[in-house]
Write a protein that holds these residues in place. Sequence first.
Motif, mmCIF file in Angstrom:
data_model
loop_
_atom_site.group_PDB
_atom_site.id
_atom_site.type_symbol
_atom_site.label_atom_id
_atom_site.label_comp_id
_atom_site.label_asym_id
_atom_site.label_seq_id
_atom_site.Cartn_x
_atom_site.Cartn_y
_atom_site.Cartn_z
ATOM 1 N N MET A 1 0.426 39.765 3.349
ATOM 2 C CA MET A 1 -0.690 39.465 2.458
ATOM 3 C C MET A 1 -0.984 40.646 1.531
ATOM 4 O O MET A 1 -1.239 40.469 0.345
ATOM 5 N N VAL A 2 -0.956 41.863 2.091
ATOM 6 C CA VAL A 2 -1.280 43.058 1.315
ATOM 7 C C VAL A 2 -0.281 43.246 0.176
ATOM 8 O O VAL A 2 -0.654 43.445 -0.988
ATOM 9 N N LEU A 3 1.027 43.149 0.516
ATOM 10 C CA LEU A 3 2.062 43.332 -0.502
ATOM 11 C C LEU A 3 1.981 42.244 -1.573
ATOM 12 O O LEU A 3 2.176 42.515 -2.758
ATOM 13 N N GLU A 4 1.689 41.023 -1.151
ATOM 14 C CA GLU A 4 1.572 39.921 -2.112
ATOM 15 C C GLU A 4 0.414 40.167 -3.077
ATOM 16 O O GLU A 4 0.542 39.973 -4.291
ATOM 17 N N ALA A 5 -0.722 40.625 -2.535
ATOM 18 C CA ALA A 5 -1.901 40.883 -3.363
ATOM 19 C C ALA A 5 -1.636 42.005 -4.359
ATOM 20 O O ALA A 5 -1.985 41.899 -5.547
ATOM 21 N N ILE A 6 -1.016 43.099 -3.899
ATOM 22 C CA ILE A 6 -0.695 44.217 -4.790
ATOM 23 C C ILE A 6 0.291 43.770 -5.865
ATOM 24 O O ILE A 6 0.144 44.108 -7.048
ATOM 25 N N ALA A 7 1.296 42.970 -5.451
ATOM 26 C CA ALA A 7 2.298 42.484 -6.411
ATOM 27 C C ALA A 7 1.666 41.587 -7.462
ATOM 28 O O ALA A 7 2.006 41.670 -8.651
ATOM 29 N N LEU A 8 0.722 40.735 -7.039
ATOM 30 C CA LEU A 8 0.031 39.864 -7.996
ATOM 31 C C LEU A 8 -0.781 40.710 -8.978
ATOM 32 O O LEU A 8 -0.744 40.467 -10.196
ATOM 33 N N GLY A 9 -1.502 41.705 -8.461
ATOM 34 C CA GLY A 9 -2.288 42.584 -9.325
ATOM 35 C C GLY A 9 -1.412 43.363 -10.289
ATOM 36 O O GLY A 9 -1.724 43.477 -11.477
ATOM 37 N N PHE A 10 -0.283 43.871 -9.797
ATOM 38 C CA PHE A 10 0.606 44.670 -10.637
ATOM 39 C C PHE A 10 1.303 43.816 -11.695
ATOM 40 O O PHE A 10 1.454 44.229 -12.843
ATOM 41 N N SER A 11 1.704 42.613 -11.306
ATOM 42 C CA SER A 11 2.431 41.747 -12.248
ATOM 43 C C SER A 11 1.527 41.165 -13.324
ATOM 44 O O SER A 11 1.998 40.760 -14.388
ATOM 45 N N THR A 12 0.224 41.103 -13.062
ATOM 46 C CA THR A 12 -0.719 40.556 -14.046
ATOM 47 C C THR A 12 -1.667 41.631 -14.584
ATOM 48 O O THR A 12 -2.623 41.319 -15.283
ATOM 49 N N GLY A 13 -1.370 42.884 -14.263
ATOM 50 C CA GLY A 13 -2.257 43.981 -14.639
ATOM 51 C C GLY A 13 -2.429 44.147 -16.137
ATOM 52 O O GLY A 13 -3.490 44.572 -16.604
ATOM 53 N N THR A 14 -1.388 43.818 -16.910
ATOM 54 C CA THR A 14 -1.511 43.930 -18.367
ATOM 55 C C THR A 14 -2.583 42.974 -18.878
ATOM 56 O O THR A 14 -3.324 43.294 -19.806
ATOM 57 N N TYR A 15 -2.660 41.787 -18.245
ATOM 58 C CA TYR A 15 -3.688 40.810 -18.625
ATOM 59 C C TYR A 15 -5.071 41.386 -18.330
ATOM 60 O O TYR A 15 -5.992 41.293 -19.148
ATOM 61 N N CYS A 16 -5.214 42.015 -17.164
ATOM 62 C CA CYS A 16 -6.509 42.589 -16.764
ATOM 63 C C CYS A 16 -6.947 43.689 -17.708
ATOM 64 O O CYS A 16 -8.104 43.740 -18.132
ATOM 65 N N THR A 17 -6.022 44.582 -18.037
ATOM 66 C CA THR A 17 -6.398 45.713 -18.883
ATOM 67 C C THR A 17 -6.704 45.264 -20.307
ATOM 68 O O THR A 17 -7.598 45.815 -20.962
ATOM 69 N N MET A 18 -6.008 44.238 -20.795
ATOM 70 C CA MET A 18 -6.307 43.721 -22.133
ATOM 71 C C MET A 18 -7.636 42.976 -22.147
ATOM 72 O O MET A 18 -8.336 42.949 -23.153
ATOM 73 N N TYR A 19 -7.991 42.388 -21.012
ATOM 74 C CA TYR A 19 -9.272 41.693 -20.876
ATOM 75 C C TYR A 19 -10.427 42.685 -20.936
ATOM 76 O O TYR A 19 -11.497 42.383 -21.469
ATOM 77 N N CYS A 20 -10.196 43.892 -20.387
ATOM 78 C CA CYS A 20 -11.235 44.922 -20.356
ATOM 79 C C CYS A 20 -11.251 45.767 -21.627
ATOM 80 O O CYS A 20 -12.280 46.375 -21.950
#
Length: 200
Positions: A1-20
């Motif tokens: 679960m931990v690795l999946e969550a980190i991978a999801l955050g890392f793979s979509t992180g560009t979306y998050c940073t552009m949102y902010c």
Amino acid sequence: MVLEAIALGFSTGTYCTMYCAPVLVPFLFCSKKDGFTRNAALTGIFLGSRLLTYFILGIILSCLGLLAGEFFDPSFARKLSYYAYILCGISLLFNSRCSHGCRFEKLSNDYATAVITGLSVGLHICPPLWTAMFRTMNGGKTGFLYMIFFYVGSLPYFIPYLGIPFAAIKVPSLKRVARVTKILLAFYYIFFVGLIPLVF
């Protein structure tokens, strides 16, 4: 679960940073005092406030589990987002217009603005966050950890924000542009993506 969550955050992180970025970039450029340490502190407070929002959402969703799906639908998320935009816009507007002696000085200082905008941006439910939320609902009592590690996975993309003080020194005109941008953004958030959709 931990690795999946980190991978999801890392793979979509560009979306998050552009949102902010529309909130964080002009805000940091317009900081009332320049300096790398202050910039890093404001970025950390903003991100910490956003993490607090995710943590609270994670606790609620993991406790309610699949029952959360009964009320936390896209329509509810949109309404929540409207209120978050309004709050974010008001905070940016106070921070733009208030100077020493202002009636709202305590609410408009940079640190308070970082907290309020961080909390409100955390309530803008973007597609990657939707994914993390639904995984949290299925994670049982420890499901909230999914939200935290999802957030951790997105953090590397925020490192470039630490370079803003150096850009401000090299190109001083960026500070003036950011000042105007912050005011326009505040009105856009309050009216065009906040009050108008909420009322009409």
